[in-house]
Write a protein that holds these residues in place. Sequence first.
Motif, PDB file in Angstrom:
ATOM      1  N   HIS A   1       4.656  16.120   0.186  1.00  0.00           N
ATOM      2  CA  HIS A   1       4.257  15.397   1.396  1.00  0.00           C
ATOM      3  C   HIS A   1       2.774  15.032   1.336  1.00  0.00           C
ATOM      4  O   HIS A   1       2.381  13.918   1.720  1.00  0.00           O
ATOM      5  N   LEU A   2       1.941  15.963   0.856  1.00  0.00           N
ATOM      6  CA  LEU A   2       0.514  15.680   0.738  1.00  0.00           C
ATOM      7  C   LEU A   2       0.256  14.569  -0.266  1.00  0.00           C
ATOM      8  O   LEU A   2      -0.609  13.711  -0.042  1.00  0.00           O
ATOM      9  N   MET A   3       0.991  14.574  -1.364  1.00  0.00           N
ATOM     10  CA  MET A   3       0.817  13.516  -2.358  1.00  0.00           C
ATOM     11  C   MET A   3       1.238  12.162  -1.792  1.00  0.00           C
ATOM     12  O   MET A   3       0.591  11.138  -2.042  1.00  0.00           O
ATOM     13  N   GLU A   4       2.320  12.168  -1.025  1.00  0.00           N
ATOM     14  CA  GLU A   4       2.772  10.924  -0.401  1.00  0.00           C
ATOM     15  C   GLU A   4       1.731  10.423   0.601  1.00  0.00           C
ATOM     16  O   GLU A   4       1.436   9.215   0.664  1.00  0.00           O
ATOM     17  N   LEU A   5       1.157  11.351   1.385  1.00  0.00           N
ATOM     18  CA  LEU A   5       0.121  10.970   2.339  1.00  0.00           C
ATOM     19  C   LEU A   5      -1.102  10.420   1.617  1.00  0.00           C
ATOM     20  O   LEU A   5      -1.694   9.415   2.058  1.00  0.00           O
ATOM     21  N   ARG A   6      -1.471  11.038   0.517  1.00  0.00           N
ATOM     22  CA  ARG A   6      -2.609  10.542  -0.264  1.00  0.00           C
ATOM     23  C   ARG A   6      -2.354   9.127  -0.758  1.00  0.00           C
ATOM     24  O   ARG A   6      -3.218   8.241  -0.670  1.00  0.00           O
ATOM     25  N   ASP A   7      -1.152   8.898  -1.273  1.00  0.00           N
ATOM     26  CA  ASP A   7      -0.816   7.567  -1.786  1.00  0.00           C
ATOM     27  C   ASP A   7      -0.865   6.522  -0.677  1.00  0.00           C
ATOM     28  O   ASP A   7      -1.364   5.403  -0.875  1.00  0.00           O
ATOM     29  N   ARG A   8      -0.347   6.870   0.491  1.00  0.00           N
ATOM     30  CA  ARG A   8      -0.347   5.915   1.608  1.00  0.00           C
ATOM     31  C   ARG A   8      -1.767   5.610   2.065  1.00  0.00           C
ATOM     32  O   ARG A   8      -2.087   4.470   2.416  1.00  0.00           O
ATOM     33  N   LEU A   9      -2.644   6.619   2.075  1.00  0.00           N
ATOM     34  CA  LEU A   9      -4.042   6.389   2.424  1.00  0.00           C
ATOM     35  C   LEU A   9      -4.728   5.488   1.405  1.00  0.00           C
ATOM     36  O   LEU A   9      -5.498   4.586   1.774  1.00  0.00           O
ATOM     37  N   LEU A  10      -4.435   5.714   0.132  1.00  0.00           N
ATOM     38  CA  LEU A  10      -5.028   4.880  -0.913  1.00  0.00           C
ATOM     39  C   LEU A  10      -4.537   3.436  -0.808  1.00  0.00           C
ATOM     40  O   LEU A  10      -5.316   2.492  -0.977  1.00  0.00           O
ATOM     41  N   TYR A  11      -3.240   3.265  -0.513  1.00  0.00           N
ATOM     42  CA  TYR A  11      -2.703   1.914  -0.329  1.00  0.00           C
ATOM     43  C   TYR A  11      -3.389   1.229   0.860  1.00  0.00           C
ATOM     44  O   TYR A  11      -3.726   0.041   0.805  1.00  0.00           O
ATOM     45  N   GLY A  12      -3.587   2.003   1.945  1.00  0.00           N
ATOM     46  CA  GLY A  12      -4.244   1.441   3.119  1.00  0.00           C
ATOM     47  C   GLY A  12      -5.682   1.040   2.832  1.00  0.00           C
ATOM     48  O   GLY A  12      -6.133  -0.034   3.239  1.00  0.00           O
ATOM     49  N   ILE A  13      -6.406   1.898   2.113  1.00  0.00           N
ATOM     50  CA  ILE A  13      -7.797   1.591   1.766  1.00  0.00           C
ATOM     51  C   ILE A  13      -7.871   0.384   0.839  1.00  0.00           C
ATOM     52  O   ILE A  13      -8.768  -0.467   0.966  1.00  0.00           O
ATOM     53  N   ALA A  14      -6.908   0.296  -0.086  1.00  0.00           N
ATOM     54  CA  ALA A  14      -6.873  -0.865  -0.986  1.00  0.00           C
ATOM     55  C   ALA A  14      -6.650  -2.149  -0.194  1.00  0.00           C
ATOM     56  O   ALA A  14      -7.294  -3.181  -0.447  1.00  0.00           O
ATOM     57  N   GLY A  15      -5.737  -2.112   0.772  1.00  0.00           N
ATOM     58  CA  GLY A  15      -5.505  -3.276   1.621  1.00  0.00           C
ATOM     59  C   GLY A  15      -6.735  -3.635   2.433  1.00  0.00           C
ATOM     60  O   GLY A  15      -7.055  -4.821   2.610  1.00  0.00           O
ATOM     61  N   LEU A  16      -7.453  -2.609   2.918  1.00  0.00           N
ATOM     62  CA  LEU A  16      -8.689  -2.845   3.653  1.00  0.00           C
ATOM     63  C   LEU A  16      -9.728  -3.525   2.765  1.00  0.00           C
ATOM     64  O   LEU A  16     -10.421  -4.453   3.201  1.00  0.00           O
ATOM     65  N   GLY A  17      -9.807  -3.077   1.510  1.00  0.00           N
ATOM     66  CA  GLY A  17     -10.752  -3.687   0.578  1.00  0.00           C
ATOM     67  C   GLY A  17     -10.425  -5.143   0.292  1.00  0.00           C
ATOM     68  O   GLY A  17     -11.323  -5.986   0.208  1.00  0.00           O
ATOM     69  N   VAL A  18      -9.126  -5.437   0.147  1.00  0.00           N
ATOM     70  CA  VAL A  18      -8.711  -6.822  -0.092  1.00  0.00           C
ATOM     71  C   VAL A  18      -9.083  -7.699   1.092  1.00  0.00           C
ATOM     72  O   VAL A  18      -9.602  -8.818   0.932  1.00  0.00           O
ATOM     73  N   CYS A  19      -8.847  -7.197   2.308  1.00  0.00           N
ATOM     74  CA  CYS A  19      -9.186  -7.968   3.515  1.00  0.00           C
ATOM     75  C   CYS A  19     -10.692  -8.175   3.628  1.00  0.00           C
ATOM     76  O   CYS A  19     -11.144  -9.258   4.040  1.00  0.00           O
ATOM     77  N   MET A  20     -11.484  -7.159   3.261  1.00  0.00           N
ATOM     78  CA  MET A  20     -12.930  -7.325   3.295  1.00  0.00           C
ATOM     79  C   MET A  20     -13.379  -8.392   2.312  1.00  0.00           C
ATOM     80  O   MET A  20     -14.252  -9.217   2.625  1.00  0.00           O
ATOM     81  N   ALA A  21     -12.767  -8.406   1.126  1.00  0.00           N
ATOM     82  CA  ALA A  21     -13.128  -9.415   0.129  1.00  0.00           C
ATOM     83  C   ALA A  21     -12.767 -10.816   0.612  1.00  0.00           C
ATOM     84  O   ALA A  21     -13.553 -11.761   0.448  1.00  0.00           O
TER      85      ALA A  21
END
Length: 264
Positions: A21-41
């Motif tokens: 569950h922690l690994m899944e949560l980590r992956d979802r946070l990383l996906y969210g941060i990646a999406g945030l970075g794309v939107c910032m760019a």
Amino acid sequence: MSDPDKSTDELAGSEQPFVQHLMELRDRLLYGIAGLGVCMALLAIWPGPSGLIDLIAVPIRAHMPPDAKLIAVGVFSPFFVPLKVLAMGALLLSLPWWMYQIWAFVAPGLYSHEKRFAVPLIILGSLLAYVGIAFVQFFVLDKMFGFIQQFTPQSVAATPDIASYVEAILSLYLAFGLAFQVPIVVVLLVKMNMVSVKQLKEFRGYFIVVAFVIAAVVTPPDVISQLALAVPMCLLYELGIWGSQWFVRNTKAPEESVKDSAAS
């Protein structure tokens, strides 16, 4: 031999270890941060930080002299303020992506009837957040600054600092975006059997007081912005009561629907 009339638990055997569950949560946070970075760019390319600041400055510029400009008092304000606005714009743009990541994380632990109930709430929550922010940008700020400017003496030049202005409107965006989630909160409270629709109706008068207290705390000390937050909260509370009745009726588990049919 199992009883054919007894439905099996569709989540049986789907449990996962806590570490997974922690690994899944980590992956979802990383996906969210990646999406945030794309939107910032994307926003950095167009309309750019300057374009975003020009957009959010429209309400106050409408109540300033034509040749007046917002000023930057802090030494680092010309750098950090556009960066803050860019990050906030990217967060708003990526909100549906973040909501999807939350949905993808909790979906494996939901029953089919709960998934049908969760998806509309996620979509509605995102839309309500956008509506709340748009309400601030296109109505509240214009009325609020118009009201405030009436008290500015003729001998005083109103040239707000860009850092304090951005901080003030971002706090309003956040306050209204969260306040417009009232129907979602009401529906969830009823769905989780924490309160009943009858109790919500009985609490209506108290909620009006709570709404005005919240509006007085989180908005600037002017009547316009306080009313602009409190009144929609009261209306959205009524919408939440209606929506909770609809959701509870249409998202029952199959066995609950059978019991209700047999009882009637």
